[in-house]
Design a protein around this motif. Structure first.
Motif, PDB file in Angstrom:
ATOM      1  N   MET A   1      41.590   6.190  35.162  1.00  0.00           N
ATOM      2  CA  MET A   1      40.831   7.408  34.383  1.00  0.00           C
ATOM      3  C   MET A   1      41.750   8.633  34.243  1.00  0.00           C
ATOM      4  O   MET A   1      42.853   8.867  34.968  1.00  0.00           O
ATOM      5  CB  MET A   1      39.550   7.614  34.911  1.00  0.00           C
ATOM      6  N   ALA A   2      41.385   9.603  33.322  1.00  0.00           N
ATOM      7  CA  ALA A   2      42.104  10.701  33.166  1.00  0.00           C
ATOM      8  C   ALA A   2      41.271  12.026  33.104  1.00  0.00           C
ATOM      9  O   ALA A   2      40.288  12.016  32.479  1.00  0.00           O
ATOM     10  CB  ALA A   2      43.105  10.748  31.924  1.00  0.00           C
ATOM     11  N   ASP A   3      41.721  13.346  33.541  1.00  0.00           N
ATOM     12  CA  ASP A   3      40.989  14.274  33.255  1.00  0.00           C
ATOM     13  C   ASP A   3      41.795  15.321  32.137  1.00  0.00           C
ATOM     14  O   ASP A   3      43.021  15.225  31.941  1.00  0.00           O
ATOM     15  CB  ASP A   3      41.129  15.345  34.444  1.00  0.00           C
ATOM     16  N   ILE A   4      40.852  15.839  31.198  1.00  0.00           N
ATOM     17  CA  ILE A   4      41.322  16.571  30.211  1.00  0.00           C
ATOM     18  C   ILE A   4      41.583  17.996  30.354  1.00  0.00           C
ATOM     19  O   ILE A   4      40.334  18.672  30.977  1.00  0.00           O
ATOM     20  CB  ILE A   4      40.605  16.323  28.915  1.00  0.00           C
ATOM     21  N   ARG A   5      42.713  18.506  30.415  1.00  0.00           N
ATOM     22  CA  ARG A   5      42.974  20.326  30.498  1.00  0.00           C
ATOM     23  C   ARG A   5      43.653  20.917  29.700  1.00  0.00           C
ATOM     24  O   ARG A   5      44.336  20.223  28.916  1.00  0.00           O
ATOM     25  CB  ARG A   5      43.334  20.217  31.979  1.00  0.00           C
ATOM     26  N   GLN A   6      43.518  21.866  29.451  1.00  0.00           N
ATOM     27  CA  GLN A   6      44.459  22.845  28.647  1.00  0.00           C
ATOM     28  C   GLN A   6      45.941  22.610  29.060  1.00  0.00           C
ATOM     29  O   GLN A   6      46.101  22.796  30.315  1.00  0.00           O
ATOM     30  CB  GLN A   6      44.040  24.376  28.802  1.00  0.00           C
ATOM     31  N   ALA A   7      46.981  22.807  28.333  1.00  0.00           N
ATOM     32  CA  ALA A   7      48.233  22.665  28.593  1.00  0.00           C
ATOM     33  C   ALA A   7      48.748  23.916  28.644  1.00  0.00           C
ATOM     34  O   ALA A   7      48.282  24.955  28.051  1.00  0.00           O
ATOM     35  CB  ALA A   7      49.020  21.868  27.484  1.00  0.00           C
ATOM     36  N   ILE A   8      49.790  24.028  29.686  1.00  0.00           N
ATOM     37  CA  ILE A   8      50.436  25.082  30.033  1.00  0.00           C
ATOM     38  C   ILE A   8      52.013  24.974  29.666  1.00  0.00           C
ATOM     39  O   ILE A   8      52.432  23.874  29.679  1.00  0.00           O
ATOM     40  CB  ILE A   8      50.465  25.634  31.333  1.00  0.00           C
ATOM     41  N   MET A   9      52.826  25.900  29.527  1.00  0.00           N
ATOM     42  CA  MET A   9      54.139  26.002  29.373  1.00  0.00           C
ATOM     43  C   MET A   9      54.895  24.801  30.199  1.00  0.00           C
ATOM     44  O   MET A   9      55.730  23.924  29.893  1.00  0.00           O
ATOM     45  CB  MET A   9      55.019  27.123  29.382  1.00  0.00           C
ATOM     46  N   PHE A  10      54.596  24.873  31.667  1.00  0.00           N
ATOM     47  CA  PHE A  10      54.970  24.085  32.411  1.00  0.00           C
ATOM     48  C   PHE A  10      54.840  22.667  32.215  1.00  0.00           C
ATOM     49  O   PHE A  10      55.701  21.694  32.654  1.00  0.00           O
ATOM     50  CB  PHE A  10      54.352  24.350  33.933  1.00  0.00           C
ATOM     51  N   ASP A  11      53.917  22.298  31.527  1.00  0.00           N
ATOM     52  CA  ASP A  11      53.838  20.784  31.009  1.00  0.00           C
ATOM     53  C   ASP A  11      54.733  20.139  29.922  1.00  0.00           C
ATOM     54  O   ASP A  11      54.717  19.035  29.660  1.00  0.00           O
ATOM     55  CB  ASP A  11      52.338  20.614  30.384  1.00  0.00           C
ATOM     56  N   ILE A  12      55.438  21.100  29.259  1.00  0.00           N
ATOM     57  CA  ILE A  12      56.309  20.785  28.304  1.00  0.00           C
ATOM     58  C   ILE A  12      57.203  19.627  28.357  1.00  0.00           C
ATOM     59  O   ILE A  12      57.257  18.445  27.497  1.00  0.00           O
ATOM     60  CB  ILE A  12      56.970  21.952  27.411  1.00  0.00           C
ATOM     61  N   PRO A  13      57.833  19.355  29.613  1.00  0.00           N
ATOM     62  CA  PRO A  13      58.763  18.219  29.486  1.00  0.00           C
ATOM     63  C   PRO A  13      57.789  16.934  29.831  1.00  0.00           C
ATOM     64  O   PRO A  13      58.173  15.893  29.072  1.00  0.00           O
ATOM     65  CB  PRO A  13      59.494  18.662  30.739  1.00  0.00           C
ATOM     66  N   ALA A  14      56.790  17.015  30.531  1.00  0.00           N
ATOM     67  CA  ALA A  14      55.863  15.838  30.466  1.00  0.00           C
ATOM     68  C   ALA A  14      55.392  15.461  29.201  1.00  0.00           C
ATOM     69  O   ALA A  14      55.278  14.188  28.748  1.00  0.00           O
ATOM     70  CB  ALA A  14      54.939  15.895  31.592  1.00  0.00           C
ATOM     71  N   ILE A  15      55.002  16.292  28.573  1.00  0.00           N
ATOM     72  CA  ILE A  15      54.532  16.103  27.003  1.00  0.00           C
ATOM     73  C   ILE A  15      55.744  15.619  26.065  1.00  0.00           C
ATOM     74  O   ILE A  15      55.449  14.565  25.389  1.00  0.00           O
ATOM     75  CB  ILE A  15      54.036  17.483  26.487  1.00  0.00           C
ATOM     76  N   GLN A  16      56.845  15.868  26.238  1.00  0.00           N
ATOM     77  CA  GLN A  16      58.206  15.456  25.586  1.00  0.00           C
ATOM     78  C   GLN A  16      58.120  13.895  25.986  1.00  0.00           C
ATOM     79  O   GLN A  16      58.428  13.091  25.127  1.00  0.00           O
ATOM     80  CB  GLN A  16      59.179  16.083  25.969  1.00  0.00           C
ATOM     81  N   VAL A  17      58.036  13.676  27.066  1.00  0.00           N
ATOM     82  CA  VAL A  17      58.163  12.085  27.538  1.00  0.00           C
ATOM     83  C   VAL A  17      57.060  11.250  26.861  1.00  0.00           C
ATOM     84  O   VAL A  17      57.228  10.188  26.499  1.00  0.00           O
ATOM     85  CB  VAL A  17      58.184  12.231  29.158  1.00  0.00           C
ATOM     86  N   CYS A  18      55.917  11.937  27.040  1.00  0.00           N
ATOM     87  CA  CYS A  18      54.758  11.369  26.314  1.00  0.00           C
ATOM     88  C   CYS A  18      55.074  11.029  24.688  1.00  0.00           C
ATOM     89  O   CYS A  18      54.835   9.808  24.443  1.00  0.00           O
ATOM     90  CB  CYS A  18      53.583  12.079  26.419  1.00  0.00           C
ATOM     91  N   ASP A  19      55.539  11.953  24.241  1.00  0.00           N
ATOM     92  CA  ASP A  19      55.820  11.948  22.880  1.00  0.00           C
ATOM     93  C   ASP A  19      56.898  10.854  22.433  1.00  0.00           C
ATOM     94  O   ASP A  19      56.548  10.023  21.579  1.00  0.00           O
ATOM     95  CB  ASP A  19      56.219  13.250  22.351  1.00  0.00           C
ATOM     96  N   LEU A  20      57.761  10.846  23.139  1.00  0.00           N
ATOM     97  CA  LEU A  20      58.868   9.980  23.050  1.00  0.00           C
ATOM     98  C   LEU A  20      58.265   8.564  23.343  1.00  0.00           C
ATOM     99  O   LEU A  20      58.727   7.626  22.582  1.00  0.00           O
ATOM    100  CB  LEU A  20      59.931   9.965  24.232  1.00  0.00           C
ATOM    101  N   LEU A  21      57.211   8.279  24.148  1.00  0.00           N
ATOM    102  CA  LEU A  21      56.758   6.888  24.608  1.00  0.00           C
ATOM    103  C   LEU A  21      55.767   6.469  23.409  1.00  0.00           C
ATOM    104  O   LEU A  21      55.539   5.268  23.139  1.00  0.00           O
ATOM    105  CB  LEU A  21      56.101   6.896  25.822  1.00  0.00           C
ATOM    106  N   CYS A  22      55.225   7.532  22.750  1.00  0.00           N
ATOM    107  CA  CYS A  22      53.966   7.369  21.554  1.00  0.00           C
ATOM    108  C   CYS A  22      54.775   7.340  20.108  1.00  0.00           C
ATOM    109  O   CYS A  22      54.047   6.531  19.542  1.00  0.00           O
ATOM    110  CB  CYS A  22      53.143   8.496  21.713  1.00  0.00           C
ATOM    111  N   PHE A  23      55.847   7.779  19.985  1.00  0.00           N
ATOM    112  CA  PHE A  23      56.295   7.954  18.643  1.00  0.00           C
ATOM    113  C   PHE A  23      57.950   7.651  18.712  1.00  0.00           C
ATOM    114  O   PHE A  23      58.676   8.538  18.374  1.00  0.00           O
ATOM    115  CB  PHE A  23      56.156   9.540  18.121  1.00  0.00           C
ATOM    116  N   PRO A  24      58.322   6.495  19.356  1.00  0.00           N
ATOM    117  CA  PRO A  24      59.607   6.221  19.507  1.00  0.00           C
ATOM    118  C   PRO A  24      60.456   6.309  18.296  1.00  0.00           C
ATOM    119  O   PRO A  24      61.768   6.553  18.273  1.00  0.00           O
ATOM    120  CB  PRO A  24      59.829   4.713  20.147  1.00  0.00           C
ATOM    121  N   GLU A  25      59.919   6.028  17.095  1.00  0.00           N
ATOM    122  CA  GLU A  25      60.576   6.003  15.734  1.00  0.00           C
ATOM    123  C   GLU A  25      60.554   7.433  15.090  1.00  0.00           C
ATOM    124  O   GLU A  25      61.564   7.310  14.099  1.00  0.00           O
ATOM    125  CB  GLU A  25      59.822   5.105  14.785  1.00  0.00           C
TER     126      GLU A  25
END
Ligand SMILES: CC(C)(COP(=O)(O)OP(=O)(O)OC[C@H]1O[C@@H](n2cnc3c(N)ncnc32)[C@H](O)[C@@H]1OP(=O)(O)O)[C@@H](O)C(=O)NCCC(=O)NCCS
Length: 153
Positions: A1-25
């Motif tokens: 399960m997962a908690d939803i929270r507001q993003a902060i600048m510190f999260d950007i590298p992890a968001i980039q990894v998610c983005d790559l896994l979600c939109f590889p093309e």
């Protein structure tokens, strides 16, 4: 399960990894684009954090578009990593962004674009979230059609 929270600048590298896994093309977003979203619309960028590991497993990035009466919410990106799909995480991320669009910006409606071939996302938006749509032909770089989705908030 997962908690939803507001993003902060510190999260950007992890968001980039998610983005790559979600939109590889898709073309990669520049780091500064994520920064701009969090800077200008801090209450419109959310992440999903895995209960067990604390890792970021999903994100939604929204914004306000247009001026005056044309002003409305827009979903710029949404993704949940493959290992955490079908757990209603995308639905929760979208609920959080839509709530904030209304409460923080008084947005009367929200729109987004989705590829015609993306059946999972189309089902999410139409069946679970109540979006209506029309088709924009040859919208994407590879000439694929888009569903232009919209929903009153
Ligand atoms: C689309 C995406 C965000 C859905 O994330 P998710 O967390 O798995 O979605 P949810 O668990 O919240 O699903 C909610 C509803 O969406 C629809 N849905 C989700 N995945 C689906 C799939 N693989 N096939 C068909 N419908 C699907 C269903 O209606 C589902 O409701 P249900 O669980 O009662 O069947 C995810 O598959 C993803 O990140 N895909 C790649 C990136 C992407 O396409 N983003 C959207 C671009 S506009």
């Amino acid at each position: 399960m997962a908690d939803i929270r507001q993003a902060i600048m510190f999260d950007i590298p992890a968001i980039q990894v998610c983005d790559l896994l979600c939109f590889p093309e898709e073309n990669r977003w520049d780091y500064h684009l994520y920064e701009e979203y969090i800077y200008f619309w801090p209450r419109l960028v959310y992440v999903a954090e895995d209960h067990g590991t604390g890792g970021i497993v999903g994100f939604v990035i929204a914004q306000m578009k247009g001026e005056g009466t044309e002003s409305h919410g827009y979903i710029a990106s949404l993704g949940v990593v493959p290992t955490h799909r079908k757990l209603r995480i995308a639905k929760k991320l979208m609920d959080a962004a839509q709530d904030a669009l209304v409460k923080e910006y008084g947005s009367e409606y929200v729109s987004l674009h989705v590829r015609r071939s993306n059946q999972a996302a189309i089902n999410l938006y139409t069946e679970k979230l109540g979006y209506n749509y029309e088709i924009a032909t040859n919208f994407y770089e590879n000439q694929e059609d888009a569903y232009v989705m919209q929903k009153q908030l």
